[in-house]
Scaffold this motif. Structure first.
Motif, PDB file in Angstrom:
ATOM      1  N   TYR A  48      -6.497   3.175   1.337  1.00 32.30           N
ATOM      2  CA  TYR A  48      -6.549   3.642  -0.049  1.00 32.30           C
ATOM      3  C   TYR A  48      -6.520   5.168  -0.160  1.00 32.30           C
ATOM      4  O   TYR A  48      -5.913   5.713  -1.092  1.00 32.30           O
ATOM      5  CB  TYR A  48      -7.807   3.108  -0.741  1.00 32.30           C
ATOM      6  CG  TYR A  48      -7.674   1.682  -1.214  1.00 32.30           C
ATOM      7  CD1 TYR A  48      -7.180   1.381  -2.481  1.00 32.30           C
ATOM      8  CD2 TYR A  48      -8.041   0.620  -0.401  1.00 32.30           C
ATOM      9  CE1 TYR A  48      -7.057   0.074  -2.924  1.00 32.30           C
ATOM     10  CE2 TYR A  48      -7.927  -0.698  -0.831  1.00 32.30           C
ATOM     11  CZ  TYR A  48      -7.434  -0.963  -2.092  1.00 32.30           C
ATOM     12  OH  TYR A  48      -7.308  -2.272  -2.520  1.00 32.30           O
ATOM     13  N   ARG A  88       1.863   0.552  -2.455  1.00 33.40           N
ATOM     14  CA  ARG A  88       0.634  -0.238  -2.440  1.00 33.40           C
ATOM     15  C   ARG A  88       0.647  -1.284  -1.334  1.00 33.40           C
ATOM     16  O   ARG A  88      -0.403  -1.862  -1.010  1.00 33.40           O
ATOM     17  CB  ARG A  88       0.458  -0.940  -3.795  1.00 33.40           C
ATOM     18  CG  ARG A  88       0.185   0.015  -4.946  1.00 33.40           C
ATOM     19  CD  ARG A  88       0.182  -0.723  -6.267  1.00 33.40           C
ATOM     20  NE  ARG A  88      -0.792  -1.797  -6.271  1.00 33.40           N
ATOM     21  CZ  ARG A  88      -2.089  -1.650  -6.556  1.00 33.40           C
ATOM     22  NH1 ARG A  88      -2.549  -0.445  -6.846  1.00 33.40           N
ATOM     23  NH2 ARG A  88      -2.912  -2.674  -6.565  1.00 33.40           N
ATOM     24  N   ASN A  89       1.812  -1.563  -0.754  1.00 29.23           N
ATOM     25  CA  ASN A  89       1.924  -2.651   0.223  1.00 29.23           C
ATOM     26  C   ASN A  89       1.516  -2.189   1.615  1.00 29.23           C
ATOM     27  O   ASN A  89       2.338  -2.087   2.526  1.00 29.23           O
ATOM     28  CB  ASN A  89       3.359  -3.196   0.245  1.00 29.23           C
ATOM     29  CG  ASN A  89       3.790  -3.686  -1.119  1.00 29.23           C
ATOM     30  OD1 ASN A  89       2.970  -4.092  -1.934  1.00 29.23           O
ATOM     31  ND2 ASN A  89       5.089  -3.643  -1.366  1.00 29.23           N
ATOM     32  N   PHE A 148      -2.671  -8.484   2.220  1.00 29.93           N
ATOM     33  CA  PHE A 148      -3.196  -8.805   0.893  1.00 29.93           C
ATOM     34  C   PHE A 148      -2.476  -8.005  -0.186  1.00 29.93           C
ATOM     35  O   PHE A 148      -2.074  -8.559  -1.220  1.00 29.93           O
ATOM     36  CB  PHE A 148      -4.698  -8.522   0.837  1.00 29.93           C
ATOM     37  CG  PHE A 148      -5.312  -8.836  -0.504  1.00 29.93           C
ATOM     38  CD1 PHE A 148      -5.779 -10.111  -0.779  1.00 29.93           C
ATOM     39  CD2 PHE A 148      -5.416  -7.868  -1.494  1.00 29.93           C
ATOM     40  CE1 PHE A 148      -6.340 -10.416  -2.016  1.00 29.93           C
ATOM     41  CE2 PHE A 148      -5.969  -8.155  -2.723  1.00 29.93           C
ATOM     42  CZ  PHE A 148      -6.429  -9.438  -2.989  1.00 29.93           C
ATOM     43  N   MET A 149      -2.299  -6.713   0.047  1.00 33.86           N
ATOM     44  CA  MET A 149      -1.691  -5.861  -0.965  1.00 33.86           C
ATOM     45  C   MET A 149      -0.236  -6.225  -1.210  1.00 33.86           C
ATOM     46  O   MET A 149       0.263  -6.116  -2.332  1.00 33.86           O
ATOM     47  CB  MET A 149      -1.802  -4.395  -0.548  1.00 33.86           C
ATOM     48  CG  MET A 149      -3.233  -3.873  -0.498  1.00 33.86           C
ATOM     49  SD  MET A 149      -4.047  -3.922  -2.110  1.00 33.86           S
ATOM     50  CE  MET A 149      -3.171  -2.638  -2.977  1.00 33.86           C
ATOM     51  N   TYR A 161      -0.824 -10.633  -2.409  1.00 34.83           N
ATOM     52  CA  TYR A 161      -1.812 -11.235  -3.300  1.00 34.83           C
ATOM     53  C   TYR A 161      -2.415 -10.300  -4.343  1.00 34.83           C
ATOM     54  O   TYR A 161      -3.072 -10.765  -5.274  1.00 34.83           O
ATOM     55  CB  TYR A 161      -2.955 -11.829  -2.465  1.00 34.83           C
ATOM     56  CG  TYR A 161      -2.512 -12.898  -1.500  1.00 34.83           C
ATOM     57  CD1 TYR A 161      -2.178 -14.170  -1.948  1.00 34.83           C
ATOM     58  CD2 TYR A 161      -2.425 -12.642  -0.140  1.00 34.83           C
ATOM     59  CE1 TYR A 161      -1.771 -15.157  -1.066  1.00 34.83           C
ATOM     60  CE2 TYR A 161      -2.022 -13.621   0.756  1.00 34.83           C
ATOM     61  CZ  TYR A 161      -1.693 -14.872   0.289  1.00 34.83           C
ATOM     62  OH  TYR A 161      -1.288 -15.851   1.162  1.00 34.83           O
ATOM     63  N   ALA A 162      -2.243  -9.003  -4.190  1.00 34.09           N
ATOM     64  CA  ALA A 162      -2.906  -8.058  -5.096  1.00 34.09           C
ATOM     65  C   ALA A 162      -2.480  -8.267  -6.551  1.00 34.09           C
ATOM     66  O   ALA A 162      -3.280  -8.097  -7.475  1.00 34.09           O
ATOM     67  CB  ALA A 162      -2.615  -6.622  -4.674  1.00 34.09           C
ATOM     68  N   SER A 199      -8.390  -3.917 -11.010  1.00 35.48           N
ATOM     69  CA  SER A 199      -8.270  -3.220  -9.730  1.00 35.48           C
ATOM     70  C   SER A 199      -9.528  -3.330  -8.878  1.00 35.48           C
ATOM     71  O   SER A 199      -9.447  -3.392  -7.645  1.00 35.48           O
ATOM     72  CB  SER A 199      -7.932  -1.744  -9.962  1.00 35.48           C
ATOM     73  OG  SER A 199      -8.925  -1.121 -10.762  1.00 35.48           O
ATOM     74  N   ALA A 247      -9.520  -6.787  -7.418  1.00 34.66           N
ATOM     75  CA  ALA A 247      -8.479  -6.824  -6.389  1.00 34.66           C
ATOM     76  C   ALA A 247      -8.966  -6.153  -5.104  1.00 34.66           C
ATOM     77  O   ALA A 247      -8.725  -6.661  -3.997  1.00 34.66           O
ATOM     78  CB  ALA A 247      -7.213  -6.136  -6.895  1.00 34.66           C
ATOM     79  N   PHE A 248      -9.655  -5.032  -5.236  1.00 38.58           N
ATOM     80  CA  PHE A 248     -10.192  -4.336  -4.064  1.00 38.58           C
ATOM     81  C   PHE A 248     -11.233  -5.202  -3.359  1.00 38.58           C
ATOM     82  O   PHE A 248     -11.248  -5.287  -2.121  1.00 38.58           O
ATOM     83  CB  PHE A 248     -10.831  -3.010  -4.480  1.00 38.58           C
ATOM     84  CG  PHE A 248     -11.545  -2.318  -3.353  1.00 38.58           C
ATOM     85  CD1 PHE A 248     -10.835  -1.566  -2.431  1.00 38.58           C
ATOM     86  CD2 PHE A 248     -12.923  -2.427  -3.212  1.00 38.58           C
ATOM     87  CE1 PHE A 248     -11.497  -0.929  -1.375  1.00 38.58           C
ATOM     88  CE2 PHE A 248     -13.580  -1.806  -2.167  1.00 38.58           C
ATOM     89  CZ  PHE A 248     -12.866  -1.050  -1.250  1.00 38.58           C
ATOM     90  N   ASN A 259      -9.503  -7.880  -1.540  1.00 37.19           N
ATOM     91  CA  ASN A 259      -8.808  -7.257  -0.419  1.00 37.19           C
ATOM     92  C   ASN A 259      -9.766  -7.098   0.754  1.00 37.19           C
ATOM     93  O   ASN A 259      -9.422  -7.396   1.910  1.00 37.19           O
ATOM     94  CB  ASN A 259      -8.257  -5.892  -0.839  1.00 37.19           C
ATOM     95  CG  ASN A 259      -7.308  -5.296   0.191  1.00 37.19           C
ATOM     96  OD1 ASN A 259      -7.022  -5.880   1.227  1.00 37.19           O
ATOM     97  ND2 ASN A 259      -6.818  -4.103  -0.108  1.00 37.19           N
TER      98      ASN A 259
END
Length: 257
Positions: free
Chosen positions: A113, A123-124, A128-129, A132-133, A139, A142-143, A146
């Protein structure tokens, strides 16, 4: 009391090993390229940002966890010879692996991050990012997922290493070498065969194999992915492997030199 002492011993030893690995990697990926560029007169081509934008930093921890989980016999031998029971060693190693994964996963996500995303402008930066994000619209949520998802991947990897390592210790060194040689060959042939059937002949497109894979991966007809089936699958797989490791520990013996 013994469990606490063994846990501290293993944690101190393995956290030092982790720190040494990161120092080695940073020297290999950051310092040496700088020195080579300086010596060759191409310092203008050296980019610290480019060197740090690779995924080697985050991938290294997963490799380290798999390695120390697989190569645990020497610690087992030392502690057993000093009066530590199998159960105590097993409990301590599980606790230490959990602590290391907590630390490593936190570091990995902080690096992704705070460093990777600003450098690569994407972001990939992990599984997961990239898959699935987008399922979450918040956010923070999502974090959180993650962190859970990435941690479970590390748990699965570490337990897989423990299963492999403890399974191998049940055999003589000669048999271990045969297993280590034959298994990758068989695995490679199986993987290539399966890939050829899928890519060239499309054999699995409408079979239960493909449907099951889609279900576990959380694939939806809309083209999006739901992370929860994969999270549940990793928890189930981890529980099964933990039981296998516990059984293998009960059968583990010291080898005659």
């Amino acid at each position: 009391m013994k469990t606490n002492k063994v846990t501290k011993f293993l944690f101190r030893k393995q956290i030092i090993g982790l720190a040494e690995m990161y120092v080695f990697l940073f020297v290999a990926f950051l310092v040496l390229p700088f020195i080579f560029s300086l010596i060759s007169g191409s310092l203008s081509d050296y980019s610290l940002a480019e060197q740090m934008s690779g995924t080697w930093v985050t991938a290294a921890f997963g490799v380290y966890m798999f390695a120390i989980s697989t190569l645990s016999y020497e610690n087992f031998k030392f502690l057993i010879q000093n009066g530590i029971s199998r159960q105590t060693f097993f409990n301590s190693q599980i606790v230490v692996n959990g602590l290391l994964i907590l630390i490593g996963n936190t570091f990995n996500l902080a690096y992704q991050y705070l460093v990777l995303m600003p450098l690569v402008h994407a972001r990939n930066t992990n599984i997961f990012m990239s898959s699935y994000a987008g399922y979450f619209h918040n956010s923070i949520v999502a974090f959180l997922f993650n962190f859970i998802f990435s941690g479970l991947l590390l748990v699965v990897g570490a337990l897989a290493g423990m299963v492999i390592g403890n399974f191998l210790t049940l055999f003589s060194k000669f048999i271990q070498r045969i297993i280590l040689i034959v298994t990758p060959i068989v695995g490679y042939i199986t993987l290539m065969y399966a890939a050829s059937r899928v890519i060239l002949h499309h054999d699995f497109e409408m079979t239960w194999v493909a449907n099951f894979a889609k279900f576990v991966l959380g694939y939806r007809s809309t083209g999006s992915y739901d992370p929860f089936p994969m999270i549940v699958a990793m928890i189930v797989v981890s529980a099964i492997m933990l039981l296998i490791v516990r059984y293998l520990f009960s059968k583990k013996q010291l080898k005659r030199e």
